[in-house]
Structures are given as structure tokens and as C-alpha cells.
Design an enzyme around this catalytic site. Structure first.
Site, mmCIF file in Angstrom:
data_model
loop_
_atom_site.group_PDB
_atom_site.id
_atom_site.type_symbol
_atom_site.label_atom_id
_atom_site.label_comp_id
_atom_site.label_asym_id
_atom_site.label_seq_id
_atom_site.Cartn_x
_atom_site.Cartn_y
_atom_site.Cartn_z
ATOM 1 N N SER A 1 0.738 -1.305 -0.100
ATOM 2 C CA SER A 1 0.095 -0.154 -0.214
ATOM 3 C C SER A 1 0.942 1.229 -0.050
ATOM 4 O O SER A 1 1.720 1.440 -0.921
ATOM 5 C CB SER A 1 -1.072 -0.093 1.218
ATOM 6 O OG SER A 1 -2.125 0.936 0.941
ATOM 7 N N ASP B 1 -8.591 -6.018 -4.323
ATOM 8 C CA ASP B 1 -7.519 -4.911 -3.540
ATOM 9 C C ASP B 1 -8.167 -3.604 -3.812
ATOM 10 O O ASP B 1 -7.795 -2.869 -4.805
ATOM 11 C CB ASP B 1 -6.264 -5.137 -4.298
ATOM 12 C CG ASP B 1 -5.258 -4.541 -3.797
ATOM 13 O OD1 ASP B 1 -5.316 -3.839 -2.674
ATOM 14 O OD2 ASP B 1 -4.091 -4.251 -4.195
ATOM 15 N N HIS C 1 -6.698 -6.373 -0.163
ATOM 16 C CA HIS C 1 -5.629 -5.711 0.032
ATOM 17 C C HIS C 1 -4.425 -6.160 1.034
ATOM 18 O O HIS C 1 -4.602 -6.519 2.306
ATOM 19 C CB HIS C 1 -6.022 -4.089 0.813
ATOM 20 C CG HIS C 1 -5.060 -2.960 0.551
ATOM 21 N ND1 HIS C 1 -4.425 -2.642 -0.565
ATOM 22 C CD2 HIS C 1 -4.655 -2.345 1.578
ATOM 23 C CE1 HIS C 1 -3.896 -1.717 -0.319
ATOM 24 N NE2 HIS C 1 -3.817 -1.497 1.109
#
Length: 603
Positions: free
Chosen positions: A148, A298, A327
Site C-alpha cells: 500500500s 484489492d 488488500h
């Protein structure tokens, strides 16, 4: 052409045979590194234990806003570094130094965050890298990775052109922060903004009461950021946290970025481009190897980000992995999974990549297809040379009898959008803001009842979707703007409804544009600029192409494919327009769904 793959087995075999020659130190060493403007940045350094005196290693950098380590209550057995522990625990025993950095304005680092992914952090990453390669344990070779925010930081570091950076593995991270995350299709994801803002309050400002809703940070044993070794009385970390009280607020900041690439009202040079890797991508040297990893659930568009990075940096050694994950690959999202914990080793995949490009090991990776992707429901991996993995498409037409077929229909069909349509709270949108989702779209059954829907006939064979489906919608509206939410579902023979994917577009941004060199995508592109925003003309038909988020999904023989259209997602997105939602009048003769298929089939 795509083909069946033993990709999973190859990664497992490599990981099993790979030597684990060192040990993880009991604790890392930590210190401050002073930046050009005097700001002190806190770093943790993990050096492999058990190495000969004077041994040097390649280094992996992880730049995090989520604390490099928490200080723990006396006697606690909690893991102090929940955000990055998997990386240090895995890579250090395998011969990599790992350096974890509290980015400016977070953790024990000093400074103030002036915005999400501040450009100052990108400048800091150069100086951190300079410091790393000057250390006695460094062999001068650097990689960067992380999930991320940390993945985007890897992109930013590579874009500086620093000569020590040889490979990056951005995992589950954006390419365009506007379109891939906060404003997919130009629609503001307000749930993400508010939930993430609370997380920032809990971490940046050390207001621990906000962390109780975030599983990874909710432990009562966490006592704020861990001081560095030299800060024996914790006075320096207290000063740093005091500076963080002036950090930006996510809800306010994102509200000022409603038009893509338009600067803040007080700073025209600070825009969504400033916080997006694509805008710096021309600085990435062509010899830097890149591994992009994402999953089918995601977030709002992180898979788009991974694909866009892969397609854009087409002169680099590059690899793309798209799996059955949410995610961060914390959960296998397939309804047909054997276990909620993914069986595929993402870290094993990343290890093989870094061994190839940082240790110059012949792993066989360079001889393999560049793309590996997982087909949900079939529960199998496939490989291809590029994306999309095939050239076959199928055009389906909706009719006035709620059916989808290859026969073009006639007439019109009207639908009054309702503010009651939503997708629930076990969706692709929760995990990206730190919430602990585990059973994705388990309550999808019946949600399309409030939407305008069409079903195909039962499929005569298993049918593989792989790529971006596109809805060509020709319709008129009785409002000046509209939020358009479109969904694909598999309706199994027993009537079970399975969410597959979705597409989102704010009608204001329906005009398409030519893709720039920094975002070489092969699905409809919009600028989302202020000058591209055009109100609808009430009653006038518009043809609008809406891309679905990418997927690879095998529809079973006997199942039906369902297309649904709605005017809102009350659980996640801003309501558009503010008042009455539109009546959508569909021109059936001019509306069709284009499906990306692995093989040519008839439906």
C-alpha cells in the site's frame, strides 16, 4: 495466449530450496538520520545475525507511516511492528538487511505531514538511501518494497533515479492515487476518507482511543511509537509526536482534490499528481526491475494501479502478479477457497524476484512469462506475456425482458435510481482503510434486487473472463449529474449470487481522453480535470463507456451472468447528485456489454 500454469508450485519449490543461512537479531538497532532541513527521521536496522565479520548485504527499504515499531508495555508479548514484521522476519534470515523508516511526521520521526504522501518524503528517501549505502553492512545495492503506502514509496524512491536502487516490489499499491483509490471513476469514496482519517489520528497524534477499531493496532499493550536507541528517556519521541499534532487531516485534504491534477487552493503545485507515482515515473531508470502485485479485491482500483505500472514501464524488466486476494493478501477472497489464509506465498514470490535482481541469482524468473494471474472459481493460476491475456471478446445486449444475449434488442427501458442501493461492509473498500474484512461479499444475495439487472441464459460451458469488461451504456437522464455503479455477478444454477466485479463513473466525467505516456492503460481513460467535467443535458441520450475493475473468473457451466446498474453505493460513496437520484432511460439498441474472454464462446 494464456496457458495453464504451475506458477504456485514453482514459487513453493523455490522457497523450500532457498537457503536460510542467518538469524533475525533479537531487536533492531535504531537511530535518527538527519535530513537536509534538519528534520530527524527514525530508522530501524535489521542486519542478519550469524554472518562473518565484515559481511555486506543488499538492503531492502520500507518507508511506513504506520510506525516502524510500537513501544510495548512491560512484559508484553505483542509483536511491536505489525505493519512490517513479515518483511524483517522473512528477508533478514535469507541474507538481506532490512531498514524500516518512520516517514516524516509519523512514528518517532520529527516533522509535520503537509499532505498525503508529501513530496518531502520522496526527497527524504534519497538521503536515507545515501545513509544506507554508507553503512558498513551495506554492499551498495538497494531495493524497496512494502504494501500500500509503502509500495507507492518504493515507486517514489525508484523515480529519484538513485543509482543504488536496482529493483522495487510495490505490493498492493496505487499508480494514480486519485483514480485508483480515493476517487475511482471520479466518485469520492467517503467511507475510506473518514475511516483512514481516524486511523491517522490514532497513529500520527498518538490518540490511542481511535485505534480500537483497527485490528492490527488495537492492542492495549501498544504505548505509542518506539523511541530510537539514543532517546533513553523518550523525550525526543515526545517532541516528535508534539510536532505531529499539526499534521493534515485526510477528510479536509481529499475534499480539496476533487478534480484530478488540480492544485490545492493555496498551493497550485500540490495536486493529486504530486502524491501519485505515475507523475514521477519518467525518472525511473530503465534498468530498475519492477514486480507489481495486486489482488482481485484489492481496494477501489489497486489492481488497475499494478497493471498500469506494468504497462507504462514497458522498457524495464517487469513482472505482474494478480491473485485471489484482498488488500495486502491477508485473505483469499474466493468463495470457493480452501482456507481464508492464502496458500500462495507472496513473500516467496518477492524473494525470488529480489534474489534475481539484487543478488544476481539465476532463479529462472527471467525466462518465464511476465504475467501470472489467478482464475477464481476455477481456482487455478494461468500465465501470459502481457495484459490483457487474450484477444477474444464477446458482445452481449440487454433487452426489455431482463435478459442478456448476443441478439441486439430494440426499444427503451427506464430505471429510477434509489438511494437505498449499497454493497455492504464486507467489500473491497474496508480493508484499504485498515478494517478487518474476512468474508467478501458474503451478503451479496439479493442486493441486485433494487438495481436494473439483466441475466444471460445458462452457460453451456465453463467460461473464463480475464481482463476489463466494459459497459457501453447509451441512456438519457433527468438530472444534470449521476453516479453510475455497474456490477457483474455469477448466478449459479442453485440461485446463489456471487459478486464478480464492478465499475464506477461519475457521469460528469464521461468524456474520454488519450492516455498519456505516464499511464499506458488499455481501458477507457479519463482526465477527471475540471475542464472535462460536463453536466448532463436532461433528456439527451449519451453514450458512456464504463470499465469494470479487472478480474479473472471462471463462470461455471449452468450459471448465468448478471449485469446490474445502480445510481449509488450508500455504504461507501458520496451521493451524486445531492438531491433526487436520476431516472435512467436506457436505449437498448445502443447499449451492450463487452466481455474479455480467454476463449471464443457463444452465450
Amino acid at each position: 495466449m494464456p496457458f495453464s500454469s504451475d506458477f504456485h508450485n514453482r514459487i513453493d519449490t523455490y522457497e523450500t530450496r532457498r537457503a536460510v543461512s542467518y538469524q533475525l537479531p533479537d531487536t533492531p538497532t535504531s537511530c535518527y538520520v538527519t535530513m537536509r532541513d534538519g528534520c530527524k527521521i527514525a530508522v530501524d536496522v535489521y542486519v542478519p545475525d550469524g554472518a562473518p565479520l565484515g559481511a555486506k548485504f543488499p538492503t531492502l527499504l520500507l518507508f511506513t507511516p504506520y510506525f516502524r515499531r510500537f513501544k510495548l508495555k512491560a512484559g508484553s508479548t505483542e509483536i511491536p511492528n505489525p505493519n512490517t514484521v513479515k518483511f524483517s522476519d522473512y528477508f533478514v534470515p535469507r541474507g538481506y538487511c532490512v531498514v524500516v523508516i518512520d516517514v516524516r511526521g509519523t512514528g518517532a520521526s520529527f516533522g509535520t505531514r503537509d499532505g498525503f504522501r508529501s513530496p518531502l518524503e520522496r526527497q527524504d528517501s534519497v538521503e536515507i538511501t545515501d545513509w544506507v549505502i554508507a553503512q558498513s553492512w551495506s554492499n551498495g545495492v538497494v531495493g524497496a518494497t512494502g504494501i500500500s503506502y509503502l509500495g507507492a514509496a518504493s515507486d517514489f524512491l525508484a523515480s529519484t533515479g538513485h543509482p543504488a536502487v536496482k529493483a522495487i516490489a510495490p505490493l498492493f499499491s496505487v499508480w494514480d492515487t486519485y483514480a485508483d483509490n480515493y476517487f475511482p471513476g471520479g466518485m469520492q469514496c467517503i467511507s475510506l476518507t473518514h475511516i483512514y482519517d481516524d486511523l491517522m489520528k490514532g497513529l500520527d497524534q498518538d490518540k490511542r482511543e481511535y485505534l480500537k477499531n483497527y485490528k492490527y493496532y488495537a492492542s492495549p499493550d501498544f504505548e505509542g511509537p518506539m523511541p530510537v536507541d539514543e532517546d533513553t528517556d523518550a523525550s525526543l519521541v515526545a517532541e516528535a509526536v508534539a510536532e505531529h499534532q499539526s499534521n493534515f487531516r485526510q477528510t479536509d485534504f481529499m475534499a480539496d482534490l476533487s478534480y484530478r491534477e488540480e492544485g490545492l487552493p493555496y498551493d497550485p503545485d500540490y495536486s493529486s499528481a504530486t502524491i501519485s507515482p505515475y507523475s514521477y515515473s519518467k525518472g525511473v531508470r530503465e534498468d530498475v526491475a519492477i514486480l507489481s502485485v495486486s489482488g482481485w479485491m484489492d481496494g477501489a482500483g489497486y489492481a488497475n494501479g499494478a497493471i498500469a505500472r506494468f504497462l507504462t514501464l514497458d522498457k524495464n524488466p517487469r513482472h505482474l502478479i494478480l491473485g485471489p486476494w484482498d488488500h495486502g493478501a491477508r485473505i483469499d477472497v474466493s468463495p470457493w477457497r480452501k482456507d481464508e489464509t492464502p496458500s500462495f506465498s507472496v513473500l516467496g514470490c518477492v524473494l525470488r524476484f529480489f534474489d534475481t535482481y539484487l543478488m544476481d541469482t539465476d532463479t529462472g524468473l527471467k525466462d518465464e512469462p511476465a504475467v501470472a494471474y489467478y482464475k477464481i472459481h476455477e481456482e487455478a493460476w494461468a500465465e501470459a506475456e502481457s495484459w490483457p491475456p487474450q484477444d477474444h471478446t464477446l458482445k452481449l445486449h440487454p433487452n426489455d425482458n431482463a435478459q442478456l444475449s448476443q441478439v441486439q434488442a430494440k426499444g427503451i427501458l427506464s430505471y429510477q435510481a434509489t438511494p437505498e442501493t449499497g454493497t455492504g461492509f464486507e467489500t473491497r473498500y474496508e480493508r484499504i482503510s485498515g478494517l478487518d474484512s474476512r468474508n467478501y461479499y458474503f451478503d451479496w444475495q439479493g442486493r441486485s434486487d433494487l438495481m436494473l439487472s439483466w441475466d444471460s441464459a445458462p452457460l453451456v460451458d465453463d467460461t473464463v473472463l480475464a481482463g476489463h469488461a466494459i459497459l457501453n451504456l447509451t441512456a438519457s437522464f433527468d438530472t444534470l449529474d449521476a453516479g453510475l455503479f455497474v456490477y457483474l455477478s455469477e448466478v449459479e444454477a442453485d440461485g446463489s449470487e456471487r459478486y464478480i466485479t464492478e465499475g464506477i463513473l461519475r457521469a460528469l466525467f464521461r468524456s474520454e481522453a488519450v492516455t498519456p505516456d505516464t499511464i499506458k492503460i488499455n481501458w477507457p481513460y479519463r482526465t477527471y480535470h475540471r475542464d472535462s467535467a460536463k453536466p448532463l443535458i436532461i433528456g439527451k441520450e449519451q453514450t458512456i463507456r464504463i470499465p469494470f475493475l479487472p478480474t479473472a473468473w471462471t463462470l461455471s457451466k449452468g450459471s448465468r451472468l448478471r449485469l446490474s446498474v445502480a445510481g449509488g453505493d450508500k455504504d461507501h460513496f458520496k451521493k451524486v447528485p445531492h438531491g433526487k437520484l436520476p431516472e435512467i432511460t436506457v436505449n437498448l439498441a445502443q447499449t451492450h456489454l463487452v466481455l474479455p474472454l480467454q476463449e471464443s464462446v457463444e452465450i
